[in-house]
Design a protein around this motif. Sequence first.
Motif, PDB file in Angstrom:
ATOM      1  N   GLY A  12      36.563  28.920  28.096  1.00  0.00           N
ATOM      2  CA  GLY A  12      35.197  29.371  28.334  1.00  0.00           C
ATOM      3  C   GLY A  12      34.411  28.505  29.286  1.00  0.00           C
ATOM      4  N   ALA A  13      35.044  27.446  29.819  1.00  0.00           N
ATOM      5  CA  ALA A  13      34.317  26.541  30.710  1.00  0.00           C
ATOM      6  C   ALA A  13      33.902  27.202  32.012  1.00  0.00           C
ATOM      7  N   SER A  14      34.520  28.332  32.346  1.00  0.00           N
ATOM      8  CA  SER A  14      34.142  29.026  33.585  1.00  0.00           C
ATOM      9  C   SER A  14      32.687  29.481  33.551  1.00  0.00           C
ATOM     10  N   PHE A  15      32.126  29.636  32.351  1.00  0.00           N
ATOM     11  CA  PHE A  15      30.745  30.099  32.234  1.00  0.00           C
ATOM     12  C   PHE A  15      29.727  28.974  32.457  1.00  0.00           C
ATOM     13  N   GLU A  16      30.223  27.801  32.800  1.00  0.00           N
ATOM     14  CA  GLU A  16      29.348  26.719  33.220  1.00  0.00           C
ATOM     15  C   GLU A  16      29.210  26.681  34.742  1.00  0.00           C
ATOM     16  N   ASP A  17      29.957  27.552  35.418  1.00  0.00           N
ATOM     17  CA  ASP A  17      29.906  27.662  36.881  1.00  0.00           C
ATOM     18  C   ASP A  17      28.670  28.472  37.268  1.00  0.00           C
ATOM     19  N   LYS A  18      27.813  27.910  38.104  1.00  0.00           N
ATOM     20  CA  LYS A  18      26.558  28.572  38.460  1.00  0.00           C
ATOM     21  C   LYS A  18      26.790  29.908  39.168  1.00  0.00           C
ATOM     22  N   GLU A  19      27.873  30.016  39.945  1.00  0.00           N
ATOM     23  CA  GLU A  19      28.146  31.279  40.621  1.00  0.00           C
ATOM     24  C   GLU A  19      28.490  32.366  39.609  1.00  0.00           C
ATOM     25  N   VAL A  20      29.299  32.032  38.617  1.00  0.00           N
ATOM     26  CA  VAL A  20      29.649  32.991  37.567  1.00  0.00           C
ATOM     27  C   VAL A  20      28.400  33.393  36.792  1.00  0.00           C
ATOM     28  N   GLN A 214      32.364  42.221  37.542  1.00  0.00           N
ATOM     29  CA  GLN A 214      33.721  41.849  37.121  1.00  0.00           C
ATOM     30  C   GLN A 214      33.981  40.359  37.326  1.00  0.00           C
ATOM     31  N   HIS A 215      33.271  39.755  38.271  1.00  0.00           N
ATOM     32  CA  HIS A 215      33.463  38.332  38.543  1.00  0.00           C
ATOM     33  C   HIS A 215      32.664  37.441  37.589  1.00  0.00           C
ATOM     34  N   SER A 216      31.918  38.073  36.665  1.00  0.00           N
ATOM     35  CA  SER A 216      31.276  37.307  35.593  1.00  0.00           C
ATOM     36  C   SER A 216      32.182  37.221  34.382  1.00  0.00           C
ATOM     37  N   ARG A 217      33.359  37.833  34.455  1.00  0.00           N
ATOM     38  CA  ARG A 217      34.326  37.811  33.365  1.00  0.00           C
ATOM     39  C   ARG A 217      35.389  36.760  33.655  1.00  0.00           C
ATOM     40  N   ASN A 218      35.811  36.065  32.628  1.00  0.00           N
ATOM     41  CA  ASN A 218      36.621  34.869  32.788  1.00  0.00           C
ATOM     42  C   ASN A 218      37.868  35.083  33.650  1.00  0.00           C
ATOM     43  N   THR A 219      38.547  36.196  33.466  1.00  0.00           N
ATOM     44  CA  THR A 219      39.801  36.427  34.177  1.00  0.00           C
ATOM     45  C   THR A 219      39.598  36.595  35.679  1.00  0.00           C
ATOM     46  N   PHE A 220      38.459  37.161  36.067  1.00  0.00           N
ATOM     47  CA  PHE A 220      38.240  37.517  37.467  1.00  0.00           C
ATOM     48  C   PHE A 220      37.116  36.716  38.122  1.00  0.00           C
ATOM     49  N   THR A 221      36.871  35.510  37.658  1.00  0.00           N
ATOM     50  CA  THR A 221      35.856  34.673  38.295  1.00  0.00           C
ATOM     51  C   THR A 221      36.277  34.356  39.729  1.00  0.00           C
ATOM     52  N   PRO A 222      35.315  34.026  40.579  1.00  0.00           N
ATOM     53  CA  PRO A 222      35.685  33.655  41.956  1.00  0.00           C
ATOM     54  C   PRO A 222      36.723  32.540  42.020  1.00  0.00           C
ATOM     55  N   SER A 223      36.617  31.563  41.136  1.00  0.00           N
ATOM     56  CA  SER A 223      37.585  30.463  41.173  1.00  0.00           C
ATOM     57  C   SER A 223      38.966  30.922  40.715  1.00  0.00           C
ATOM     58  N   ALA A 224      39.022  31.886  39.793  1.00  0.00           N
ATOM     59  CA  ALA A 224      40.315  32.387  39.324  1.00  0.00           C
ATOM     60  C   ALA A 224      41.015  33.217  40.397  1.00  0.00           C
ATOM     61  N   LEU A 225      40.233  34.012  41.142  1.00  0.00           N
ATOM     62  CA  LEU A 225      40.811  34.879  42.165  1.00  0.00           C
ATOM     63  C   LEU A 225      41.053  34.148  43.484  1.00  0.00           C
ATOM     64  N   GLY A 226      40.200  33.163  43.783  1.00  0.00           N
ATOM     65  CA  GLY A 226      40.372  32.409  45.015  1.00  0.00           C
ATOM     66  C   GLY A 226      40.377  33.298  46.244  1.00  0.00           C
ATOM     67  N   ARG A 227      41.346  33.098  47.101  1.00  0.00           N
ATOM     68  CA  ARG A 227      41.412  33.843  48.368  1.00  0.00           C
ATOM     69  C   ARG A 227      41.707  35.333  48.149  1.00  0.00           C
ATOM     70  N   ASP A 228      42.101  35.716  46.929  1.00  0.00           N
ATOM     71  CA  ASP A 228      42.400  37.122  46.638  1.00  0.00           C
ATOM     72  C   ASP A 228      41.171  37.922  46.227  1.00  0.00           C
ATOM     73  N   MET A 229      40.014  37.293  46.188  1.00  0.00           N
ATOM     74  CA  MET A 229      38.817  37.980  45.719  1.00  0.00           C
ATOM     75  C   MET A 229      38.446  39.153  46.632  1.00  0.00           C
TER      76      MET A 229
END
Length: 262
Positions: A12-20, A214-229
């Motif tokens: 759940g740490a992805s929800f500490e990312d300001k972009e998310v 969809q990018h506010s959800r843990n699986t598809f965050t910008p950091s998870a998708l990276g260049r595939d976003m």
Amino acid sequence: MVIIEEGRVRPGASFEDKEVVSLYVHRAPYPDDVFRKLVDLAPDRRSMLDLGCGPGTIARRLASQFERITALDASRAMLALGRQMPNGNAANIHWIEGLAEHAAYVGHPYDVIVAAESMHWMNHQHLFPQLRNRVADAHIFAVVEGDDAYEPPWQTEWEVFLAKWISYVTNKPYQPAGHEPFLRTYEDWIEVLGEQYFISKPIVQHVDHFIACQHSRNTFTPSALGRDMTAFDEELAALLAPYVTENQVEYVVRTRVTWGKI
């Protein structure tokens, strides 16, 4: 701030990312009847805990119904967003930053504890002994789950899309909604007294905001998708195109409320 536990990133740490967090505003609201149900379930309305509150979706909506609400979340950015949103400055909401398993709880004993879209991020073995000592004798513990599109017109294509991208991002097979047993492991720690589903009124949303959500959800965050976003967004836009009217998509949300006693 991303918290590390035992050499790994805390769930759940992805929800500490300001972009998310900034994308969280595009999430669909819970059906109105969910909030009515939570109020009806309350044995008393002195003190409520919104556990893993995010931007205070539950706390802000129920502030007028309880004397005191404690809104607890590990993400400072989520709490900051909650304070800025409607009713976020209500005098009886006490925003607390901390991990649910180790927080300095205030405002107890709680008549009602609500965990909305948050229980699966917590260590139940550490959490529930904490909560057991902080509830009123007559209390209700409620879990709220479901804020995504429920059986939308694009459901068939959506399932194929999710199966592809979840497998690609996580290296794990896709589990259709309703078949994720990990979401219900908290039930081992409570006496379940009831469960009810609620369907929202039709939600009309700009297609770009639906995709951004969809990018506010843990699986598809910008950091998870990276260049595939970009590829993700383009593929989803193409999937939705036949169902878009004047740049809008329409769908409903189905939300489950499960309640019991700790």
